[in-house]
Scaffold this active site. Structure first.
Site, mmCIF file in Angstrom:
data_model
loop_
_atom_site.group_PDB
_atom_site.id
_atom_site.type_symbol
_atom_site.label_atom_id
_atom_site.label_comp_id
_atom_site.label_asym_id
_atom_site.label_seq_id
_atom_site.Cartn_x
_atom_site.Cartn_y
_atom_site.Cartn_z
ATOM 1 N N GLU A 1 10.507 -6.567 -7.980
ATOM 2 C CA GLU A 1 10.421 -7.239 -9.271
ATOM 3 C C GLU A 1 11.380 -6.625 -10.275
ATOM 4 O OE1 GLU A 1 6.453 -7.832 -10.857
ATOM 5 O OE2 GLU A 1 6.778 -9.882 -10.202
ATOM 6 N N ARG B 1 4.038 -7.775 9.554
ATOM 7 C CA ARG B 1 2.991 -8.451 8.788
ATOM 8 C C ARG B 1 1.601 -7.921 9.134
ATOM 9 N NH1 ARG B 1 4.819 -14.687 7.553
ATOM 10 N NH2 ARG B 1 6.633 -14.082 6.336
ATOM 11 N N ASP C 1 6.036 3.461 8.869
ATOM 12 C CA ASP C 1 6.206 2.354 7.946
ATOM 13 C C ASP C 1 7.702 2.056 7.827
ATOM 14 O OD1 ASP C 1 5.623 0.468 5.914
ATOM 15 O OD2 ASP C 1 6.067 1.971 4.394
ATOM 16 N N PHE D 1 -0.265 -13.043 -7.001
ATOM 17 C CA PHE D 1 0.089 -12.824 -5.603
ATOM 18 C C PHE D 1 -1.100 -12.247 -4.841
ATOM 19 C CE2 PHE D 1 1.220 -9.619 -2.486
ATOM 20 C CZ PHE D 1 2.089 -10.293 -1.649
#
Length: 1068
Positions: A420, A652, A328, A461
């Site tokens: 965020e 993606r 990742d 989202f």
């Protein structure tokens, strides 16, 4: 009824749906749902012994020795005492049972009582209170299953049905924050709650064990072949010479029946060719090597107090055979600690860089840890520039962050993602402070003035939208929609009048890309009151629809999120972890291929690839594929193309697609794979790979709990593989080669002796030696080698990563190595039998007595065997430690001590049948020719090995030979690992910085975890996850969720690799 832990009751009918009524125990009990108790252990005090023995005898080796024990009680077959089989079998069963009991006690609880498994919450607490008191209250939902991302059910209240979905359930193990009290209804309990249904029960993969299964079949075949040969030999001997011995040794006249009995007799005698203690020894070795990983201080991360942990003991040697690593990006290669670095507001760029840090003393609520250097941005805030205020107002309103205020002015934000948290903290420092929220309002402080906005809707989202919006009404009554998301998504929904600002903002985004920053684009829209009222009504109707709910909501979102006005863009920095570039460089030298699988967009992945040295400037051709490449009709071509590339970065990709890529490589490449990640969206990939590694970072412990090994930083991966993995693999291979060698040699001597004893199934060794050979005389030396041997130390292992390559090619233990081991054993057995036989043939001792008796020959042969296998082990050892000296010399000493003890007069008087070799040791081992025979035998056995290794190292030295020679030549200590700093500036667009997850908008507006005045103490920002990823397409591939081409001016010409279709290399 349950018996010995097995449910023998009649199988229940499959549950189709579940019905539950609130406060109606009689109705609910009629369905006989599972109780609230969970049994996660295998055993209890009463079932441990029978169940454990049942499991152990399912192993073919244990079952085989049990069968041998049954044969040994038949006098016509057995020529060995029963204890030669019972003692090793009982020891192996006892050690394994103790290990299983400890694992069961430590790893599980006998019975776990959980207060609640899944709660059902409703949007309006007052409505639920009313429903508890009166009226018909029934929930009808799906039966227990392992789907954690979806729930379907309905609530019937006063003949009216309400939709229930996954946003209205709380799974066991979740933590409620900012909640004083709540009401709930238990849906699934006991072993029927969802996490229990989703427990993975697949077998642990282990390449060495799989290889042993093949060798086990070969060994059993060899055993059967030898027994058949000896049985046939017995039949021939009985026909030609057996009649001469009938006068003093009566025997069966039927030669066929005699051969049949001989076959089973030799099955007993030659049983040591099947090593019963092999599996137990392997478990001990794996356990010891696992502790080395846990104890490695260089893999300890002091800042987070996180040591490395081997969460399994079955995969250590596989760490030395890794060919593909799937990693990742966010939180694995990067720190996942986001900082607000730059921004663009109405076409003007504000840079983080500068010499003097900004002074936020004008803001009493500013975060002292926040750093920024562009003073013009603060001036714009103080001058009350409308665009600057709108920019930070959007950041303070458009989010799902929770605020905790322990005391006045001491704000702590709890963000669902680090992105965020960084954005809201930036708004806080520039004077737009998010203070608190309720289900209906959001309270912020704008330049010292507290203002409360009515929260009318959150357009949450998800993976397709790649954006989130909020609709608010300010204190003056004005309606506004604030939106933030990926540039490619927001640009499509802007008003045509924003074209000029969009061009400038795009240039700024390209500038931000040079440092690999993660970007968001911000936009807003003023709404008409009448239109919004009508839209709100349609939104409510869609939100309670039982069919096609998500599709209807998506259409409404698309309708209102258009013709927005561009405000600007943010740029967040997610720095690489320390040592990532150097680690990737080292692993690449070890011929390990690293594939990065990330949910970020293509540009972000490319920039990180350059930063960590995965991508280099000379790599000019970029091959781009879409998600359909993973379909069955395209997957092979995709894999062929990917394997031709020097670097593979899948961007993606969803969690499922990550697992599909791993499975694709496992299926066709037949290579050992490793997956490493830090978040919940990496769990599928971690479980799909042969070996899973979890990084305990900012995103919780989901990846760690699903992994086989865990640590805190990516850089520790090189030590895990190049040091611990390589050592474990090398030690295990040496152990297997030596174990098979000593057992085969021991057994083959019996085979040769059969030709000199009339195939009578007489043993060549003493029964005591047969019992103790594997348990005492040769057990500790091989364990010492398997736990402490090092060809080179850790420093040289890291200095020369090429030492790792032989493990990938399985050069140390393969079918060829197994056959060479068997051939070496065959040669050694010939020497061990015929050299002592020739040495004592027709000889006399010093006192003139005959020295060629059976007992003397047996003692000399077993002495030669013990000394030879110890000498062979000494040659296999790369480094002699104190423990190795103790084990080798101690085992030899133990052999002579026990031999003289068992051959004494006292033990003979106690049990003459078991200790028949009275006085043989003192009468035989005092002869000089015996010791010369032992020395000659040992030299002849190891001489071919020494000669082969010498000539091979001179003619074709391996990388191990070269490195060890250099280590011997140099007197300097092992070099310390070099750390490199690699930087690059790129013009490629950076990534979409929003690792958010779907569902938090509904959670915020529901009020299920909100309170107006948060008093719960907190330690700071608590990120809890990130998005599960996106499809592997990007702007360069022309992908758009709404079917429109994005950035038509930026066309990517097909490269030669893209046009290449005739793939010649089909070797998978």
């Amino acid at each position: 009824m349950p018996f010995f832990g097995l449910d023998c009751a009649r199988k229940k009918e499959r549950e189709v749906e579940r019905k539950i009524r609130a406060n109606d125990r009689e109705y609910n009990s009629s369905f006989k749902y599972a109780t609230n108790s969970i049994k996660t252990s295998k055993y209890n005090p009463f079932t441990f012994l029978p169940l454990n023995l049942f499991e152990q005898f399912q192993r073919i080796a244990n079952a085989y020795f049990l069968f041998l024990l049954i044969l040994q009680v038949i006098p016509a077959i057995s020529s060995l005492s029963w204890f030669t089989t019972v003692v090793p079998l009982v020891l192996v069963l006892s050690v394994t049972a103790a290990k299983d009991a400890i694992d069961d006690i430590v790893s599980t609880h006998v019975t776990v009582y959980n207060k609640l498994k899944i709660y059902l919450f409703f949007v309006h607490i007052s409505f639920f209170l009313f429903s508890l008191l009166r009226g018909n209250r029934e929930v009808c939902c799906e039966p227990p299953n392992n789907r954690l991302d979806r729930f379907t059910g309905t609530l019937t209240f006063d003949s009216q049905k309400y939709s229930l979905d996954n946003e209205r359930v709380l799974l066991r193990g979740c933590t409620l924050r900012n909640t004083d009290w709540c009401f709930g209804l238990v849906l699934f309990a006991g072993n029927k709650f969802r996490q229990m249904c989703g427990v993975w029960s697949g077998a642990v993969w282990c390449s060495s064990s799989i290889l042993l299964y093949y060798y086990r079949e070969c060994i059993f075949g060899l055993l059967a072949l030898m027994c058949i040969i000896l049985a046939v030999g017995n039949g021939i001997w009985e026909n030609h010479a057996g009649s001469k011995f009938n006068a003093f040794l009566p025997r069966e006249e039927n030669t066929v029946f005699s051969a049949f009995l001989t076959f089973w007799s030799y099955i007993i005698i030659l049983n040591t060719v099947v090593p019963i203690s092999l599996y137990v020894s392997m478990e001990v070795i794996r356990l010891g090597n696992s502790y080395y990983i846990n104890w490695d201080r260089t893999m300890y991360h002091a800042r987070t107090d996180t040591p490395a942990e081997a969460r399994t003991t079955t995969l250590n040697e596989e760490l030395g055979q890794i060919k593909y690593i799937f990693s990742d990006k966010t939180g694995t290669l990067t720190q996942n600690i986001m900082t607000f670095n730059k921004c663009s507001i109405n076409g003007k760029s504000y840079d983080h860089r500068g010499e003097k840090q900004m002074d936020f003393s004008f803001n009493r609520l500013a975060d002292p840890k926040f750093l920024f250097y562009d003073h013009s941005l603060v001036q714009g805030v103080k001058l009350e520039l409308p665009d600057v205020h709108a920019f930070f107002r959007l950041l303070a309103l458009c989010h799902t962050v929770m605020a905790e205020e322990k005391r006045e002015g001491d704000l702590v934000y709890q963000a669902q993602s680090p992105d965020e948290g960084a954005l809201v903290t930036a708004a806080r420092n520039f004077g737009f402070v998010f203070r608190s929220r309720s289900p209906e309002t959001v309270t912020i402080e704008e330049m010292g003035i507290q203002r409360s906005y009515e929260m009318l809707a959150i357009l949450d989202f998800n993976n397709v939208r790649k954006r989130m919006s909020v609709i608010v009404r300010n204190p003056e009554g004005k309606l506004s929609l604030y939106c933030k998301g990926a540039d490619t998504i927001i640009y499509e929904r802007l008003h045509p009048s924003c074209s000029e600002v969009m061009k400038v903002t795009t240039e700024h985004l390209n500038e931000f890309a040079g440092e690999g920053l993660r970007t968001l684009v911000l936009a807003y829209k003023d709404l008409d009151e009448e239109y919004f009222s009508e839209w709100k009504q349609r939104h409510h109707e869609s939100s309670v629809a039982l069919e096609d709910r998500e599709e209807k909501l998506e259409k409404l979102y698309e309708e209102i999120e258009k013709d927005m006005m561009l405000i600007g863009a943010t740029a967040i920095e997610d720095k690489l972890q320390d040592g990532v570039a150097q680690t990737i460089e080292q692993l690449a030298k070890a011929e390990i291929k690293i594939w990065v699988l990330t949910g970020d967009k293509q540009e972000t992945a490319e920039n990180i690839g350059y930063s960590c040295n995965l991508l280099r400037e000379e790599m000019n051709d970029v091959f781009i594929v879409a998600a359909f490449a993973l379909e069955s009709n395209m997957e092979l071509e995709f894999l062929r193309t990917a394997c031709m590339c020097k670097t593979v970065i899948c961007c993606r990709v969803t969690p499922l697609q990550k697992a599909q890529v791993v499975e694709l490589v496992k299926k066709y490449k037949k290579a050992v794979t490793l997956a490493i990640g830090d978040g919940a969206n990496d769990v599928s990939m971690i479980k799909a790979a042969h070996i899973g590694v979890g990084i305990s970072g900012q995103e919780g412990m989901q990846a760690v709990l699903s992994s086989d090994f865990s640590f805190a930083q990516f850089r520790f991966l090189q030590r895990l593989l190049l040091v611990h993995g390589r050592w474990s693999y090398l030690r295990m291979c040496k152990f297997l080669r030596y174990f098979f060698y000593k057992n085969f040699t021991f057994t083959f001597v019996h085979f040769w002796y059969a030709f000199f004893c009339g195939f009578s199934a007489q043993t060549v060794y003493d029964e005591g030696f047969i019992t103790l050979y594997n348990l005492v005389y040769t057990a500790l030396p091989v364990l010492g080698m398997s736990l402490f041997d090092q060809d080179v130390n850790a420093g040289w292992s890291l200095e020369y990563p090429q030492l790792y390559v032989p493990g990938q090619l399985s050069q140390y233990f393969s079918k060829r190595a197994f056959m060479m081991c068997a051939l070496h054993s065959w040669y050694s057995s010939l020497v061990l039998f015929f050299v002592p036989y020739a040495a004592i043939y027709d000889t006399a001792r010093d006192d003139g007595k005959d020295g060629a008796d059976y007992q003397s020959f047996a003692l000399i042969t077993q002495t030669c065997l013990t000394v030879t296998v110890c000498v062979q082990l000494g040659l296999d050892l790369s480094s002699w430690t104190v423990v190795n000296h103790l084990f080798v010399w101690g085992s030899l000493g133990m052999f002579f001590i026990l031999t003289f003890t068992m051959y004494t007069d006292g033990l003979f008087r106690l049990r003459p049948s078991s200790f028949a070799f009275i006085g043989t040791a003192r009468n035989c081992l005092n002869q000089p020719n015996v010791w010369l025979t032992v020395a000659l035998t040992a030299i002849l056995c190891v001489l071919p090995v020494v000669a082969y290794r010498f000539f091979y190292s001179q003619i074709s030295p391996t990388i191990n030979d070269k490195v060890r020679y250099k280590v011997c030549q140099t007197k300097e200590p092992a070099p310390r690992p070099r750390r490199t700093r690699l930087t690059r500036r790129s013009t490629r667009r950076s990534g979409y910085a929003f690792s958010h997850a779907h569902g938090y908008g509904d959670l915020v507006t529901s009020g299920r975890f909100l309170r107006r005045h948060a008093l719960t103490p907190s330690t700071g920002l608590i990120p809890t996850g990130r998005s599960p990823g996106f499809k592997p397409t990007g702007r360069s591939a022309g992908y758009s969720p709404v079917g429109r081409e994005q950035n038509p001016k930026q066309k990517v010409e097909p490269t030669s690799l893209q046009m290449f279709r005739a793939v010649k290399d089909c070797s998978f």
